[in-house]
Write a protein that holds these residues in place. Sequence first.
Motif, PDB file in Angstrom:
ATOM      1  N   ILE A   1     108.815  25.953  32.114  1.00  0.00           N
ATOM      2  CA  ILE A   1     107.881  26.545  31.274  1.00  0.00           C
ATOM      3  C   ILE A   1     108.067  27.931  30.593  1.00  0.00           C
ATOM      4  CG2 ILE A   1     105.198  27.021  31.541  1.00  0.00           C
ATOM      5  CD1 ILE A   1     105.137  24.999  33.869  1.00  0.00           C
ATOM      6  N   THR A   2     108.579  28.935  31.603  1.00  0.00           N
ATOM      7  CA  THR A   2     108.665  30.199  31.004  1.00  0.00           C
ATOM      8  C   THR A   2     109.582  30.009  29.676  1.00  0.00           C
ATOM      9  OG1 THR A   2     108.385  30.976  33.085  1.00  0.00           O
ATOM     10  CG2 THR A   2     109.605  32.551  31.458  1.00  0.00           C
ATOM     11  N   MET A   3     110.794  29.281  29.876  1.00  0.00           N
ATOM     12  CA  MET A   3     111.792  28.981  28.734  1.00  0.00           C
ATOM     13  C   MET A   3     111.103  28.350  27.655  1.00  0.00           C
ATOM     14  SD  MET A   3     115.117  30.040  29.133  1.00  0.00           S
ATOM     15  CE  MET A   3     115.858  28.936  28.291  1.00  0.00           C
ATOM     16  N   LEU A   4     110.167  27.700  27.830  1.00  0.00           N
ATOM     17  CA  LEU A   4     109.573  26.862  26.672  1.00  0.00           C
ATOM     18  C   LEU A   4     108.678  27.916  25.931  1.00  0.00           C
ATOM     19  CD1 LEU A   4     108.715  23.382  28.117  1.00  0.00           C
ATOM     20  CD2 LEU A   4     110.719  23.978  26.286  1.00  0.00           C
ATOM     21  N   ARG A   5     108.019  28.824  26.726  1.00  0.00           N
ATOM     22  CA  ARG A   5     107.349  29.718  26.158  1.00  0.00           C
ATOM     23  C   ARG A   5     107.878  30.888  25.446  1.00  0.00           C
ATOM     24  NH1 ARG A   5     102.721  30.628  31.125  1.00  0.00           N
ATOM     25  NH2 ARG A   5     101.614  28.674  30.869  1.00  0.00           N
ATOM     26  N   ARG A   6     109.189  31.253  25.846  1.00  0.00           N
ATOM     27  CA  ARG A   6     109.725  32.409  25.353  1.00  0.00           C
ATOM     28  C   ARG A   6     110.769  32.309  24.325  1.00  0.00           C
ATOM     29  NH1 ARG A   6     110.433  37.068  30.119  1.00  0.00           N
ATOM     30  NH2 ARG A   6     108.181  37.103  31.094  1.00  0.00           N
ATOM     31  N   GLU A   7     111.582  30.961  24.729  1.00  0.00           N
ATOM     32  CA  GLU A   7     112.592  30.566  23.849  1.00  0.00           C
ATOM     33  C   GLU A   7     112.609  29.376  22.986  1.00  0.00           C
ATOM     34  OE1 GLU A   7     115.407  32.334  23.603  1.00  0.00           O
ATOM     35  OE2 GLU A   7     114.621  33.709  25.169  1.00  0.00           O
ATOM     36  N   GLY A   8     111.259  28.571  23.108  1.00  0.00           N
ATOM     37  CA  GLY A   8     111.075  27.440  22.271  1.00  0.00           C
ATOM     38  C   GLY A   8     111.587  26.144  22.753  1.00  0.00           C
TER      39      GLY A   8
ATOM     40  N   VAL B   1     115.128  23.110  27.868  1.00  0.00           N
ATOM     41  CA  VAL B   1     114.178  22.470  28.862  1.00  0.00           C
ATOM     42  C   VAL B   1     115.100  22.030  30.002  1.00  0.00           C
ATOM     43  CG1 VAL B   1     112.798  21.695  27.077  1.00  0.00           C
ATOM     44  CG2 VAL B   1     114.919  20.089  27.707  1.00  0.00           C
ATOM     45  N   LEU B   2     116.144  22.394  30.279  1.00  0.00           N
ATOM     46  CA  LEU B   2     117.291  21.821  31.415  1.00  0.00           C
ATOM     47  C   LEU B   2     116.566  22.168  32.531  1.00  0.00           C
ATOM     48  CD1 LEU B   2     120.854  22.477  29.927  1.00  0.00           C
ATOM     49  CD2 LEU B   2     119.523  20.237  30.457  1.00  0.00           C
ATOM     50  N   SER B   3     115.946  23.246  32.926  1.00  0.00           N
ATOM     51  CA  SER B   3     115.406  23.757  34.432  1.00  0.00           C
ATOM     52  C   SER B   3     114.372  22.808  34.522  1.00  0.00           C
ATOM     53  CB  SER B   3     115.331  24.994  34.476  1.00  0.00           C
ATOM     54  OG  SER B   3     114.364  25.567  33.558  1.00  0.00           O
TER      55      SER B   3
ATOM     56  N   ARG C   1     145.904  35.253  27.835  1.00  0.00           N
ATOM     57  CA  ARG C   1     146.468  36.125  28.935  1.00  0.00           C
ATOM     58  C   ARG C   1     145.519  37.185  29.238  1.00  0.00           C
ATOM     59  NH1 ARG C   1     151.340  35.074  26.132  1.00  0.00           N
ATOM     60  NH2 ARG C   1     151.273  37.096  25.199  1.00  0.00           N
ATOM     61  N   GLY C   2     144.407  36.760  29.948  1.00  0.00           N
ATOM     62  CA  GLY C   2     143.497  37.743  30.427  1.00  0.00           C
ATOM     63  C   GLY C   2     142.291  36.922  31.114  1.00  0.00           C
ATOM     64  N   GLN C   3     141.516  38.023  31.896  1.00  0.00           N
ATOM     65  CA  GLN C   3     140.449  37.432  32.632  1.00  0.00           C
ATOM     66  C   GLN C   3     139.337  37.645  31.752  1.00  0.00           C
ATOM     67  OE1 GLN C   3     140.916  35.672  35.603  1.00  0.00           O
ATOM     68  NE2 GLN C   3     142.980  36.217  35.586  1.00  0.00           N
ATOM     69  N   VAL C   4     138.055  36.967  32.417  1.00  0.00           N
ATOM     70  CA  VAL C   4     136.645  36.901  31.620  1.00  0.00           C
ATOM     71  C   VAL C   4     135.656  37.827  32.394  1.00  0.00           C
ATOM     72  CG1 VAL C   4     134.898  35.536  30.461  1.00  0.00           C
ATOM     73  CG2 VAL C   4     137.179  34.582  30.626  1.00  0.00           C
ATOM     74  N   ILE C   5     134.775  38.633  31.748  1.00  0.00           N
ATOM     75  CA  ILE C   5     133.808  39.080  32.430  1.00  0.00           C
ATOM     76  C   ILE C   5     132.516  38.912  31.619  1.00  0.00           C
ATOM     77  CG2 ILE C   5     135.275  41.187  33.208  1.00  0.00           C
ATOM     78  CD1 ILE C   5     134.286  42.914  30.939  1.00  0.00           C
ATOM     79  N   GLY C   6     131.372  39.186  32.392  1.00  0.00           N
ATOM     80  CA  GLY C   6     130.078  38.818  31.933  1.00  0.00           C
ATOM     81  C   GLY C   6     129.195  39.930  31.711  1.00  0.00           C
ATOM     82  N   SER C   7     128.423  39.836  30.550  1.00  0.00           N
ATOM     83  CA  SER C   7     127.163  40.892  30.452  1.00  0.00           C
ATOM     84  C   SER C   7     125.956  40.410  30.886  1.00  0.00           C
ATOM     85  CB  SER C   7     127.158  40.860  28.748  1.00  0.00           C
ATOM     86  OG  SER C   7     126.773  39.717  28.296  1.00  0.00           O
ATOM     87  N   PRO C   8     124.786  41.247  31.262  1.00  0.00           N
ATOM     88  CA  PRO C   8     123.521  40.642  32.000  1.00  0.00           C
ATOM     89  C   PRO C   8     122.830  39.782  30.883  1.00  0.00           C
ATOM     90  CG  PRO C   8     123.908  43.273  32.002  1.00  0.00           C
ATOM     91  CD  PRO C   8     125.079  42.579  31.212  1.00  0.00           C
ATOM     92  N   THR C   9     122.327  38.765  31.491  1.00  0.00           N
ATOM     93  CA  THR C   9     121.151  37.983  30.879  1.00  0.00           C
ATOM     94  C   THR C   9     119.956  37.705  31.521  1.00  0.00           C
ATOM     95  OG1 THR C   9     123.263  36.472  30.710  1.00  0.00           O
ATOM     96  CG2 THR C   9     121.163  35.545  30.058  1.00  0.00           C
ATOM     97  N   ALA C  10     118.922  37.948  30.524  1.00  0.00           N
ATOM     98  CA  ALA C  10     117.480  37.905  30.888  1.00  0.00           C
ATOM     99  C   ALA C  10     117.319  36.729  32.322  1.00  0.00           C
ATOM    100  CB  ALA C  10     116.524  37.523  29.964  1.00  0.00           C
ATOM    101  N   TRP C  11     116.536  37.200  33.242  1.00  0.00           N
ATOM    102  CA  TRP C  11     116.476  36.392  34.398  1.00  0.00           C
ATOM    103  C   TRP C  11     115.906  35.010  34.214  1.00  0.00           C
ATOM    104  CZ3 TRP C  11     112.168  34.074  35.930  1.00  0.00           C
ATOM    105  CH2 TRP C  11     110.729  34.360  35.246  1.00  0.00           C
ATOM    106  N   TYR C  12     115.154  34.840  33.557  1.00  0.00           N
ATOM    107  CA  TYR C  12     114.351  33.272  33.073  1.00  0.00           C
ATOM    108  C   TYR C  12     115.327  32.473  32.235  1.00  0.00           C
ATOM    109  CZ  TYR C  12     113.626  35.127  28.454  1.00  0.00           C
ATOM    110  OH  TYR C  12     113.823  35.625  26.869  1.00  0.00           O
ATOM    111  N   PHE C  13     116.261  33.235  31.698  1.00  0.00           N
ATOM    112  CA  PHE C  13     117.211  32.415  31.022  1.00  0.00           C
ATOM    113  C   PHE C  13     118.337  31.707  31.822  1.00  0.00           C
ATOM    114  CE2 PHE C  13     120.738  31.581  27.673  1.00  0.00           C
ATOM    115  CZ  PHE C  13     119.977  31.255  26.739  1.00  0.00           C
TER     116      PHE C  13
END
Length: 333
Positions: free
Chosen positions: A85-92, A98-100, A285-297
């Motif tokens: 529901i939060t995803m629908l409200r904030r992201e359309g 709608v997966l969650s 030839r390399g590894q992958v790192i991540g950046s932060p994402t909004a908790w609801y996403f």
Amino acid sequence: METAAVPFAIAALCCAAFLVSFLRDRRRLRNGFYLFFALLFLGITLIALLASVSPEAAGFVTVGVILLIVPTVLALTVFLICNGITMLRREGRGPANVLSLLTGAGICALIVFNATVTQLDWEPLDILRGSLNGILVYVSFLFVCFLLYSIVYGRIGPEKGVDFIVVLGSGLLDGHRVPPLLASRLKRAQRVVDAEGRAPMVVTSGGQGPDEELPESHAMADYLVEAGLPRERILLEDRSRTTFENLTFSAEIMCQRQADYRCTVVTNNFHVLRAALIARRAKVRGQVIGSPTAWYFWPSATIREFVAILVDHKIKNLIICGLIVLSQLSRVL
């Protein structure tokens, strides 16, 4: 103590397999399976050791773990629905948003279905229930392994002394603006550059979509220049349409510059493991790192990544699911 010897030996074997596989190549999905079974049998070992001291305490712990399954599933269901529901409200209302919600609703539907089949006591429905539950257990097992190793892999910091930083694109707002999701990747890349003493080149990777005014890589480069990165330190990969193309075309650019290059790939934290698997397939030839994402996403995005990996291995998964169905049908054959 003897009862703990077997699970401990299995745990040690799985742990050794994990360490060997991890050190050889972190970008393997099998590492998650090794880690899962190592932790599982370590837990069984601890319960067996407790049983050798106090069988009553071991029984209490075992029953407690089993009893926690139901409230955990219910809590997860409520969380997924609320998150949807939060995803629908904030992201359309996009399909990925709608997966969650769909996952939470699906768990509810399965609970109701199981209860209904129990009341009806009709064999064809009972076979269907067994098939669905078996497939759910299998998929849940895969998801736990995926999630477990995603967390472990995502905690690994960037390598030092790399030659390139590759930033994967993720679409533009209004056809020309860098959205927050992509800005998070670019900021992480900037921090990695600042921490590197060798001043690596940055490869912004992303082509131009049908609804975009310019290639993503160009908008990303402009963002980094505004943030203070010199334009001459940026290389543009502007042909790609998929993550595989992002990495393949970026590798071509890096190889042209330096044949024995090492790189760090930057994406969002929910995308780290699948991007690493794709990087391995693309021979980057390399590894992958991540950046932060909004908790609801994060929940919906993680489910999407997991589904994508299931599809990547669809033949194996369909065969196993087919065997699960056949095992239920064999009851009446």
